[in-house]
Scaffold this motif. Structure first.
Motif, short mmCIF file in Angstrom:
data_model
loop_
_atom_site.label_atom_id
_atom_site.label_comp_id
_atom_site.label_asym_id
_atom_site.label_seq_id
_atom_site.Cartn_x
_atom_site.Cartn_y
_atom_site.Cartn_z
N ILE A 128 22.43 26.56 23.73
CA ILE A 128 21.98 27.96 23.69
C ILE A 128 23.13 28.88 23.28
O ILE A 128 22.96 29.79 22.46
N VAL A 129 24.30 28.64 23.86
CA VAL A 129 25.46 29.48 23.53
C VAL A 129 25.82 29.36 22.05
O VAL A 129 26.05 30.36 21.37
N MET A 130 25.84 28.15 21.52
CA MET A 130 26.19 27.96 20.11
C MET A 130 25.15 28.57 19.20
O MET A 130 25.49 29.19 18.16
N ALA A 131 23.87 28.43 19.54
CA ALA A 131 22.81 29.00 18.71
C ALA A 131 22.92 30.53 18.68
O ALA A 131 22.85 31.16 17.62
N LEU A 132 23.10 31.15 19.85
CA LEU A 132 23.20 32.61 19.91
C LEU A 132 24.46 33.11 19.21
O LEU A 132 24.43 34.12 18.49
N ASN A 160 23.90 48.61 12.19
CA ASN A 160 22.90 48.14 13.14
C ASN A 160 22.88 46.61 13.23
O ASN A 160 22.65 46.04 14.31
N ILE A 161 23.13 45.95 12.10
CA ILE A 161 23.17 44.48 12.11
C ILE A 161 24.33 43.99 12.96
O ILE A 161 24.19 43.04 13.74
N PHE A 162 25.48 44.65 12.85
CA PHE A 162 26.63 44.25 13.68
C PHE A 162 26.39 44.62 15.14
O PHE A 162 26.88 43.95 16.05
N GLY A 163 25.63 45.70 15.37
CA GLY A 163 25.25 46.01 16.75
C GLY A 163 24.37 44.91 17.34
O GLY A 163 24.53 44.54 18.51
N ALA A 164 23.45 44.39 16.52
CA ALA A 164 22.63 43.26 16.97
C ALA A 164 23.50 42.03 17.23
O ALA A 164 23.25 41.27 18.18
N GLY A 165 24.54 41.84 16.41
CA GLY A 165 25.48 40.74 16.64
C GLY A 165 26.18 40.88 17.98
O GLY A 165 26.40 39.88 18.68
N ALA A 166 26.52 42.11 18.36
CA ALA A 166 27.15 42.34 19.66
C ALA A 166 26.21 41.98 20.80
O ALA A 166 26.63 41.37 21.80
N VAL A 167 24.93 42.31 20.65
CA VAL A 167 23.94 41.98 21.68
C VAL A 167 23.79 40.47 21.81
O VAL A 167 23.74 39.93 22.93
N LEU A 168 23.73 39.78 20.68
CA LEU A 168 23.60 38.32 20.72
C LEU A 168 24.83 37.66 21.32
O LEU A 168 24.72 36.71 22.11
N ALA A 169 26.01 38.15 20.96
CA ALA A 169 27.24 37.59 21.53
C ALA A 169 27.31 37.85 23.03
O ALA A 169 27.78 37.00 23.81
N LEU A 170 26.84 39.02 23.46
CA LEU A 170 26.81 39.34 24.90
C LEU A 170 25.84 38.41 25.62
O LEU A 170 26.13 37.93 26.73
N ALA A 171 24.67 38.15 25.01
CA ALA A 171 23.72 37.22 25.61
C ALA A 171 24.33 35.82 25.73
O ALA A 171 24.15 35.13 26.74
N ALA A 172 25.06 35.40 24.69
CA ALA A 172 25.74 34.10 24.75
C ALA A 172 26.77 34.07 25.86
O ALA A 172 26.94 33.05 26.55
N LEU A 173 27.47 35.18 26.05
CA LEU A 173 28.47 35.26 27.11
C LEU A 173 27.84 35.12 28.48
O LEU A 173 28.36 34.43 29.37
N VAL A 174 26.70 35.75 28.68
CA VAL A 174 25.99 35.65 29.97
C VAL A 174 25.55 34.21 30.22
O VAL A 174 25.71 33.67 31.32
N VAL A 175 24.99 33.56 29.20
CA VAL A 175 24.56 32.17 29.35
C VAL A 175 25.76 31.27 29.62
O VAL A 175 25.69 30.33 30.43
N LEU A 176 26.89 31.56 28.97
CA LEU A 176 28.10 30.75 29.14
C LEU A 176 28.57 30.73 30.60
O LEU A 176 29.15 29.74 31.06
N LEU A 177 28.32 31.78 31.34
CA LEU A 177 28.75 31.85 32.74
C LEU A 177 28.11 30.75 33.59
O LEU A 177 28.61 30.40 34.65
N PHE A 178 26.98 30.20 33.12
CA PHE A 178 26.27 29.15 33.85
C PHE A 178 26.72 27.75 33.43
O PHE A 178 26.16 26.76 33.88
N LEU A 179 27.73 27.66 32.54
CA LEU A 179 28.21 26.36 32.09
C LEU A 179 29.05 25.69 33.18
O LEU A 179 30.06 26.23 33.61
N PRO A 180 28.66 24.48 33.63
CA PRO A 180 29.51 23.76 34.58
C PRO A 180 30.80 23.32 33.89
O PRO A 180 30.80 22.97 32.72
#
Length: 498
Positions: A273-277, A460-480
């Motif tokens: 998920i992190v790599m895809a986002l 706006n496209i780079f703003g969307a990139g920031a949102v996706l990177a932030l989502a990846a960061l949140v998911v990354l916090l759950f990585l064992p």
């Protein structure tokens, strides 16, 4: 790969250099061809199908990645790297002798079927030979290969096309591929331990066709194919029906092409998920760097290409530093969190800088930070997955991680293109209407307002990139974070499941 005796440093170095040459071939063939496309069209015709010369290669490469990983687990790394390299070189020869655009497109697909194994197999073989604590140094060099080829590709393509002919951009692969083949054959040992030799033919067909149908929609939908066209509808039906059939089949097959237990591993799921986002945001935004520099900032094509070198420099620097840090600390999660946090900040600064018309002194450091941040994420994620999977699943897991990365990139490019088209359509008409009030001076006003429309759309496209990177960061916090083994083929200390 399990061997009877420890692998020497000389053997590792020889195999590693050969693998970098193979990766360089695959990466170079994505960039070297673009420069020669005008000459190819002049010789072969078929301007209407020009984009397929690139698309066929990318689609075939992405669709075959999961198969190489599974087959490498079943039949060994040596047979599959030889198969991939032979297929690629055969496609290169055929492309060089192509007499029509149709032939060239078909042969480019053959090339892509070979190159689809390069990245996953290289990562798998490095994972077999090098202990996890030392692996970051080797994996990080992959970014260097891609950085160098992205710069050299257009230059070499132009030189060979001008001095020789466009055919030589394909023939040049043969001597390099032959040397890599020789080095791998003499340095990469045969495995002493093999796994079950049963290939899932039905699952392989279902996987490849369903993925290809999905990729065709992502690559061509909204551009060459209208979203309501028959082609998109047929591909959508194939993707859904065959994808559903594949899910049912995976639960019943004795040795399925995608083992269900792979998706029970928490490290693999989070990493995918992190790599895809991450690549969804990266590819979706970075593809518009040249457009922004040329159209909005008024740079020449050559200068705009140099402006993106900062991202490659940042990626190389962070990958090199990451290898040293990981070999000493043995911890990969904190570095990835820092890297993604840096990428979020970089995306945000780029979106703000573009939207408010800031200069290069803001844009360039942010581009460097983006590359540096991502250089801390990609190698470590591969190491985390390989460290968490048992040896019989390491190949298919590594290949699937590469596949999800590529799939995220395609989704990002498609989505960002849709955002740009919507923004330009929504605001461009209003801009032209406002400029019409200038009467005789309407043309300069239209040009200025058009530039502003593109400026805000790309921001706006780079703003969307920031949102996706932030989502990846949140998911990354759950990585064992599992302890890294000091042995290249040791089983994982624990295999976290959902």
């Amino acid at each position: 790969m399990t061997t009877d005796a420890p692998v020497s440093a000389r053997e590792i170095r020889s195999v590693y250099l050969a693998l970098m040459a193979v990766l360089g071939l695959g990466a170079l063939d994505q960039s070297i061809v673009a420069t020669a496309l005008p000459r190819i069209v002049g010789d072969l015709g078929g301007m209407a199908h020009l984009s397929w010369v690139v698309t066929a290669y990318v689609l075939a490469s992405t669709a075959t990645m999961p198969l190489y990983g599974k087959l490498a687990d079943q039949y060994g790394r040596r047979p599959m790297i030889f198969t991939a390299l032979t297929t690629f070189l055969l496609g290169s020869v055929l492309c060089g002798f192509a007499q029509s655009m149709t032939q060239l497109i078909a042969f480019r697909a053959v090339q892509g079927m070979g190159s689809g194994g390069f990245m996953p197999l290289a990562q798998i073989i490095i994972g077999d030979l090098v202990p996890p604590k030392e692996r970051a140094r080797r994996q990080g060099s992959i970014a260097i290969v891609f950085a160098v080829t992205s710069v050299l590709g257009p230059v070499l393509g132009g030189m060979m096309t001008d001095l020789l002919s466009w055919h030589w951009i394909f023939f040049i692969n043969l001597p390099v591929g032959a040397l890599a083949f020789y080095a791998i054959a003499h340095s990469l040992r045969k495995p002493a331990v093999t796994h079950a030799h049963r290939i899932d033919y039905l699952g392989s067909v279902l996987l490849t066709v369903s993925i290809t149908a999905l990729l065709l929609i992502l690559a061509l939908g909204g551009t060459e194919w209208a979203w309501d066209s028959v082609q998109v509808e047929v591909c959508a039906v194939l993707a859904v029906v065959l994808g559903g059939w594949l899910l049912v089949h995976l639960r019943r097959a004795a040795e399925p092409v995608l083992p269900p237990d792979l998706f029970a591993n928490r490290v693999f799921n989070v990493a995918s998920i992190v790599m895809a986002l991450t690549f969804m945001g990266l590819m979706g935004a970075s593809v518009f760097f040249p457009l922004f520099f040329q159209l909005v900032m008024g740079s020449s094509p050559a200068h705009s290409g140099m402006m993106t070198v900062a991202m490659m420099v940042g990626m190389i620097a962070s990958s090199t530093l990451n290898g040293r840090v990981l070999s000493h600390s043995g911890r990969y999660k904190a570095v990835q969190v820092a890297g993604l946090a840096g990428a979020v900040l970089a995306f945000g600064v780029l979106a703000w800088g573009m939207d408010t018309a800031r200069g290069y002194w803001i844009i360039e450091p942010a581009i460097f930070l983006l590359g540096a941040g991502l250089g801390l994420v990609m190698p470590n994620m591969t190491i985390a997955v390989q460290n968490a999977l048992p040896i019989p699943r390491r190949g298919v897991g590594t290949a699937m991680l590469t596949f999800f990365r590529s799939l995220g990139g395609l989704l990002g490019v498609t989505g960002s293109g849709a955002i740009l088209a919507h923004q330009v359509h929504a605001h461009g008409i209003a801009a032209v209407a406002r400029a019409g009030a200038h009467g005789a001076g309407a043309l300069p006003a239209v040009q200025a307002l058009t530039v502003e429309v593109y400026r805000h759309a790309i921001a706006n496209i780079f703003g969307a990139g920031a949102v996706l990177a932030l989502a990846a960061l949140v998911v990354l916090l759950f990585l064992p974070e599992l302890p890294l083994s000091g042995h290249p083929v040791a089983a994982p200390a624990a295999t976290p499941t959902e």
